[in-house]
Structures are given as structure tokens and as C-alpha cells.
Design a protein around this motif. Structure first.
Motif, PDB file in Angstrom:
ATOM      1  N   ARG A   1       0.836  -1.205   0.000  1.00  9.33           N
ATOM      2  CA  ARG A   1       0.000   0.000   0.000  1.00  9.33           C
ATOM      3  C   ARG A   1       0.869   1.254   0.000  1.00  9.33           C
ATOM      4  N   LEU A   2       0.432   2.249  -0.768  1.00 11.39           N
ATOM      5  CA  LEU A   2       1.024   3.580  -0.692  1.00 11.39           C
ATOM      6  C   LEU A   2      -0.019   4.493  -0.065  1.00 11.39           C
ATOM      7  N   LEU A   3       0.369   5.160   0.998  1.00 11.88           N
ATOM      8  CA  LEU A   3      -0.512   6.100   1.686  1.00 11.88           C
ATOM      9  C   LEU A   3      -0.012   7.511   1.454  1.00 11.88           C
ATOM     10  N   ALA A   4      -0.953   8.424   1.326  1.00 13.02           N
ATOM     11  CA  ALA A   4      -0.621   9.847   1.185  1.00 13.02           C
ATOM     12  C   ALA A   4      -1.609  10.649   2.027  1.00 13.02           C
ATOM     13  N   HIS A   5      -1.248  11.902   2.287  1.00 12.27           N
ATOM     14  CA  HIS A   5      -2.157  12.783   3.006  1.00 12.27           C
ATOM     15  C   HIS A   5      -3.426  12.936   2.165  1.00 12.27           C
ATOM     16  N   LYS A   6      -4.569  12.972   2.814  1.00 12.82           N
ATOM     17  CA  LYS A   6      -5.834  13.019   2.074  1.00 12.82           C
ATOM     18  C   LYS A   6      -5.930  14.219   1.139  1.00 12.82           C
ATOM     19  N   ASP A   7      -5.245  15.321   1.454  1.00 15.54           N
ATOM     20  CA  ASP A   7      -5.267  16.492   0.574  1.00 15.54           C
ATOM     21  C   ASP A   7      -4.480  16.261  -0.715  1.00 15.54           C
ATOM     22  N   ASP A   8      -3.562  15.283  -0.707  1.00 15.55           N
ATOM     23  CA  ASP A   8      -2.740  14.978  -1.884  1.00 15.55           C
ATOM     24  C   ASP A   8      -3.229  13.753  -2.648  1.00 15.55           C
ATOM     25  N   ALA A   9      -4.258  13.086  -2.142  1.00 19.09           N
ATOM     26  CA  ALA A   9      -4.680  11.803  -2.700  1.00 19.09           C
ATOM     27  C   ALA A   9      -5.086  11.887  -4.172  1.00 19.09           C
ATOM     28  N   GLU A  10      -5.916  12.834  -4.522  1.00 18.21           N
ATOM     29  CA  GLU A  10      -6.370  12.932  -5.918  1.00 18.21           C
ATOM     30  C   GLU A  10      -5.210  13.212  -6.863  1.00 18.21           C
ATOM     31  N   GLU A  11      -4.320  14.110  -6.477  1.00 19.45           N
ATOM     32  CA  GLU A  11      -3.165  14.425  -7.313  1.00 19.45           C
ATOM     33  C   GLU A  11      -2.265  13.199  -7.453  1.00 19.45           C
ATOM     34  N   ALA A  12      -2.044  12.485  -6.365  1.00 20.28           N
ATOM     35  CA  ALA A  12      -1.205  11.282  -6.398  1.00 20.28           C
ATOM     36  C   ALA A  12      -1.791  10.242  -7.343  1.00 20.28           C
ATOM     37  N   GLN A  13      -3.075  10.019  -7.257  1.00 21.10           N
ATOM     38  CA  GLN A  13      -3.717   9.046  -8.134  1.00 21.10           C
ATOM     39  C   GLN A  13      -3.658   9.480  -9.590  1.00 21.10           C
ATOM     40  N   ALA A  14      -3.780  10.774  -9.855  1.00 19.33           N
ATOM     41  CA  ALA A  14      -3.678  11.279 -11.225  1.00 19.33           C
ATOM     42  C   ALA A  14      -2.276  11.088 -11.774  1.00 19.33           C
ATOM     43  N   VAL A  15      -1.262  11.345 -10.959  1.00 19.76           N
ATOM     44  CA  VAL A  15       0.129  11.164 -11.391  1.00 19.76           C
ATOM     45  C   VAL A  15       0.372   9.699 -11.745  1.00 19.76           C
TER      46      VAL A  15
END
Length: 74
Positions: free
Chosen positions: A52-66
Motif C-alpha cells: 500500500r502507498l498512503l498519502a495525506h488526504k489532501d494529496d490523494a487525488e493528485e497522487a492518483q492522477a500522477v
């Protein structure tokens, strides 16, 4: 830890590590909880949910788009 969400799951550690490096290069910090836990005493049953890769919820959408854009470039 409550501000962290799962942004991706991977079948292998190398895949997860490459994705984590890509996100880091984009300025998105992530955490891979299983990274060190399984090195010393590997138990396949521990990996039923993958890496699993976890990110801060504020960065989640950007991370998934990248990560989505990176898959499209392959």
C-alpha cells in the motif's frame, strides 16, 4: 495517521517503490507501511492486500492522477 489514505496498491515491492519515487519527484510524500515490516521475516499471508502507498488526504487525488498518467505512458 487519520489524515492518511490509500492512494494505490501494488502486487510487488519494486512496483510500489517506483511509484513512491515518482510521487516523491512530483512533491507528494507517501508512506509504505509494509516496506520494512516484511524484510526481516517474510510471511506471504501478510501480503493478501498488497503493498500500500498512503498519502495525506489532501494529496490523494493528485497522487492518483500522477500514477494514472504514468501508466498511460507505458
Amino acid at each position: 495517521m487519520s489524515d492518511l489514505v490509500i492512494v494505490a496498491r501494488f502486487a510487488s515491492r519494486p512496483e510500489a517503490t517506483v511509484a513512491q519515487s515518482l510521487l516523491r519527484s512530483e512533491g507528494i510524500e507517501t508512506l509504505m507501511p509494509e516496506f520494512n515490516a516484511l524484510l526481516a521475516d517474510y510471511d506471504p499471508s501478510m501480503m493478501e492486500h498488497g503493498w500500500r502507498l498512503l498519502a495525506h488526504k489532501d494529496d490523494a487525488e493528485e497522487a492518483q492522477a500522477v500514477l494514472r498518467d504514468a501508466q498511460m505512458e507505458i
